[in-house]
Each structure stands twice: as structure tokens, then as C-alpha cells.
Design a protein around this motif. Sequence first.
Motif, PDB file in Angstrom:
ATOM      1  N   LEU A 102     -23.247 -15.636 -16.545  1.00 48.15           N
ATOM      2  CA  LEU A 102     -24.036 -16.236 -15.469  1.00 48.15           C
ATOM      3  C   LEU A 102     -23.967 -17.752 -15.515  1.00 48.15           C
ATOM      4  CD1 LEU A 102     -27.201 -13.928 -15.445  1.00 48.15           C
ATOM      5  CD2 LEU A 102     -25.270 -13.923 -13.856  1.00 48.15           C
ATOM      6  N   ALA A 103     -23.901 -18.313 -16.720  1.00 44.30           N
ATOM      7  CA  ALA A 103     -23.818 -19.773 -16.851  1.00 44.30           C
ATOM      8  C   ALA A 103     -22.504 -20.285 -16.279  1.00 44.30           C
ATOM      9  CB  ALA A 103     -23.960 -20.170 -18.318  1.00 44.30           C
ATOM     10  N   GLU A 105     -22.678 -20.023 -12.465  1.00 42.23           N
ATOM     11  CA  GLU A 105     -23.505 -21.049 -11.837  1.00 42.23           C
ATOM     12  C   GLU A 105     -22.812 -22.403 -11.828  1.00 42.23           C
ATOM     13  OE1 GLU A 105     -28.145 -21.088 -11.751  1.00 42.23           O
ATOM     14  OE2 GLU A 105     -27.487 -22.108 -13.572  1.00 42.23           O
ATOM     15  N   TRP A 138     -18.859 -23.091  -5.280  1.00 44.95           N
ATOM     16  CA  TRP A 138     -19.255 -21.987  -4.417  1.00 44.95           C
ATOM     17  C   TRP A 138     -19.034 -22.351  -2.951  1.00 44.95           C
ATOM     18  CZ3 TRP A 138     -22.365 -17.341  -5.248  1.00 44.95           C
ATOM     19  CH2 TRP A 138     -22.527 -17.009  -6.602  1.00 44.95           C
ATOM     20  N   HIS A 141     -28.722 -18.260   2.437  1.00 47.57           N
ATOM     21  CA  HIS A 141     -29.098 -18.842   1.150  1.00 47.57           C
ATOM     22  C   HIS A 141     -29.948 -20.081   1.362  1.00 47.57           C
ATOM     23  CE1 HIS A 141     -25.210 -16.683   0.466  1.00 47.57           C
ATOM     24  NE2 HIS A 141     -25.997 -16.093  -0.427  1.00 47.57           N
ATOM     25  N   VAL A 158     -30.178 -21.102  -3.234  1.00 49.72           N
ATOM     26  CA  VAL A 158     -30.352 -20.104  -4.289  1.00 49.72           C
ATOM     27  C   VAL A 158     -29.690 -18.803  -3.842  1.00 49.72           C
ATOM     28  CG1 VAL A 158     -31.989 -18.758  -5.652  1.00 49.72           C
ATOM     29  CG2 VAL A 158     -32.510 -21.131  -5.070  1.00 49.72           C
ATOM     30  N   GLU A 183     -31.177 -14.916 -10.169  1.00 46.31           N
ATOM     31  CA  GLU A 183     -31.133 -16.093  -9.298  1.00 46.31           C
ATOM     32  C   GLU A 183     -30.093 -17.077  -9.814  1.00 46.31           C
ATOM     33  OE1 GLU A 183     -34.951 -17.855  -8.773  1.00 46.31           O
ATOM     34  OE2 GLU A 183     -35.663 -16.244  -7.460  1.00 46.31           O
ATOM     35  N   ILE A 184     -29.157 -17.386  -8.940  1.00 41.90           N
ATOM     36  CA  ILE A 184     -28.086 -18.322  -9.299  1.00 41.90           C
ATOM     37  C   ILE A 184     -28.250 -19.562  -8.442  1.00 41.90           C
ATOM     38  CG2 ILE A 184     -25.587 -18.643  -9.403  1.00 41.90           C
ATOM     39  CD1 ILE A 184     -25.396 -15.543  -9.528  1.00 41.90           C
ATOM     40  N   ARG A 185     -28.219 -20.732  -9.109  1.00 39.06           N
ATOM     41  CA  ARG A 185     -28.372 -22.012  -8.407  1.00 39.06           C
ATOM     42  C   ARG A 185     -27.106 -22.843  -8.592  1.00 39.06           C
ATOM     43  NH1 ARG A 185     -33.418 -20.421  -9.904  1.00 39.06           N
ATOM     44  NH2 ARG A 185     -35.109 -20.846  -8.404  1.00 39.06           N
ATOM     45  N   PRO A 186     -26.129 -22.645  -7.699  1.00 34.64           N
ATOM     46  CA  PRO A 186     -24.888 -23.418  -7.828  1.00 34.64           C
ATOM     47  C   PRO A 186     -25.165 -24.922  -7.723  1.00 34.64           C
ATOM     48  CG  PRO A 186     -24.640 -21.611  -6.264  1.00 34.64           C
ATOM     49  CD  PRO A 186     -26.100 -21.733  -6.543  1.00 34.64           C
ATOM     50  N   THR A 187     -24.458 -25.705  -8.497  1.00 29.83           N
ATOM     51  CA  THR A 187     -24.599 -27.167  -8.433  1.00 29.83           C
ATOM     52  C   THR A 187     -23.525 -27.809  -7.571  1.00 29.83           C
ATOM     53  OG1 THR A 187     -23.321 -27.332 -10.495  1.00 29.83           O
ATOM     54  CG2 THR A 187     -25.724 -27.273 -10.686  1.00 29.83           C
TER      55      THR A 187
END
Length: 330
Positions: free
Chosen positions: A211-212, A215, A219, A226, A230, A241-245
Motif C-alpha cells: 500500500l505504501a 500510494e 495516479w 474521488h 482519496v 484509503e489511499i491518498r496519492p501525492t
Amino acid sequence: MCLEFALSVRDTHRSDKTTQTEWSVRLLSTIDFSHLRLLAVYTTVVETGSFAAAARKLHTSRSRVSEQVAQLEADLGVRLLQRSTRQLTVTHEGQRVYDQARALPSILQDVEAIATPREPSGRVAITLNHDIAHKFILPRLADFQRRYPRIQLDFVLNDERMDLVSEQIDLAIRIGLPRDDSVVARVLYEEAVTLFASPAFVDTHGLPDTLAELEAAPWTLLTQSHHGDVVRLRQGDQTVEIRPTVFTRCNSPLLLQHLVLRGYGIGPMLPGVMRAEIEAGQLIPVMPELSSDPLVVSLVYPSRKQLPERTRAVVDYLMAERLFQQPEGL
């Protein structure tokens, strides 16, 4: 009302002052419009010369035709036909009624043809996403036109929801089910969103295993799906819950698909929509254990009541065609 009409009929043979126009106005202003079909039956009897012949033409029984004419006479209070064992004779009043009503059978047939045409015809406006239009409707358009050559489609491509009534739209293909109880929604397809990336993206960034890593990867996100940047997915019974940077965002599903195919980032998509690209090796599943709750692709229209035959034909065609199918092995 019937008495007034009957008196007007009786008075006409006593005076030549009543013009054809006056007679028509008087007829239309006094007669109950529920009698139109009875009048049409009566004119058929006059034209064919007998109850039996009229019954054959109307595909009914002689007794039924006789009952309908008798009902018309009783309602109007006027004798229209003199009956004998050998023949029918049209009375003076019956002739005047016939002269005014003789066009009714063809008029009623024309009205019935409009309401229930033998072959559906006319224009049907349908709104849908660009990607569904290009991938699933366009390849079937030729087949649809062969089946329904007199139906003409107006495509309104829009990735945002439109008000069907105010925009005069007959049908909509939408992601999700509408909350509006005034419209009808039928499920075309149901499937969970999963993650995909292109081979070029995997060559450059690798395939995330955690998951890390997911993320931290680039993306592509759809604005409508979204909020707050999120991405909420399911991993077994848990919500993730994935929060792309780093992400590219757009409001068009079709553009999002092209962004993913060109390697701009990982993208959440419906496998059924991307079936051809998956089978061609243009998309690679990313952490397939992650998926969304099932999403519904629905066919929406304003009302089930008095649905025009042309619209019903389109609805039946789309429901029967199974536009979306999940790729094997996913």
C-alpha cells in the motif's frame, strides 16, 4: 346533451337553413366524444350495407356490431337505421350523421397508428459518457439501424448528469443508480472498480506490491469519483484509503483511460469497460486484491407509463445486448 343533439338532427330535415358548417359545429359541441368509436362502427355498417359485412370488416361478431349501433341510437335518441329481415335502410337523420362521421374510421386508424405503430419510428435522444458511446454503442449502431431503420438516435455525450425532463432527453446511461424516485432505472451492468497501469508505466515505475508503494506511485483520478483526492477501496472485509501525492486529475472517463494507457499513472477503472485493452495486453492489473464496492451502470428514463414505442425499442435493445462483460481471468 344527447337530447339536444337528437333535436338538432330532427330539425334539420324541416329546414334548409342549417348549413354544413353549422351542423358540424352543433355535432361536435353536443356529442360525447366517447361515441367516436361507435360512430366509426356505424359508418362501416352504412358503407358495407349490413351488420354481417361490417362485422367481417371489423373482425368482430354481427351481434356486437348490432349492439354498438343500438347503443349509439339510444345515446343520441335518434333512429339511424330501419331494420328488416332482409335489409337495412338509413333514415334521414342517419344519413346526416353518416355524412358527418364518414371520415371517422380512417381518422381513428391514423390516430391508432401514431400511438401504436407497426414499426417503431421517430427520434430518441440518449445521453451517455463518451467512453461508453465510443466503445459499446458505436460498434452496435449498424445492427440497431438494421433492426429499426425508422428510429433516429440523437446522441448527447456528456460526462456530467443531465436533467432528462428539462433537457428533453429520452434515455440516459449512467454510472450508479439515481436517487430521484420520479425516474425509472434498470441495471445494465454491475462490477467493481480495480486498478490498472500500462506496460510503459510498469517499465518506468515498477509494479507496486504494498500500500505504501501504491500510494507513492503516480495516479490518474476521475474528479467525480474521488473527492478530496482519496481513493477508497476494499481489501477483503477492510476498507483501505489511499491518498496519492502525485496525480493527474480529469472529469472525463475517456480521457482518464487514455492517460492510463499512455503511462501517466495508475488508474481505477471498470474491467468490463477496458475489456479489449486488457485482452490486448495494453493494461496490467495492479494489486488485484484491491477493488471498490460494486458500481452499477444503469439505463435511466423519465417514466414507465405511456413510453413511446420508439423509446421502448431502444430500451429493449440495450437491455438485451449485454453491453458490458467482464474479461475472463479477472
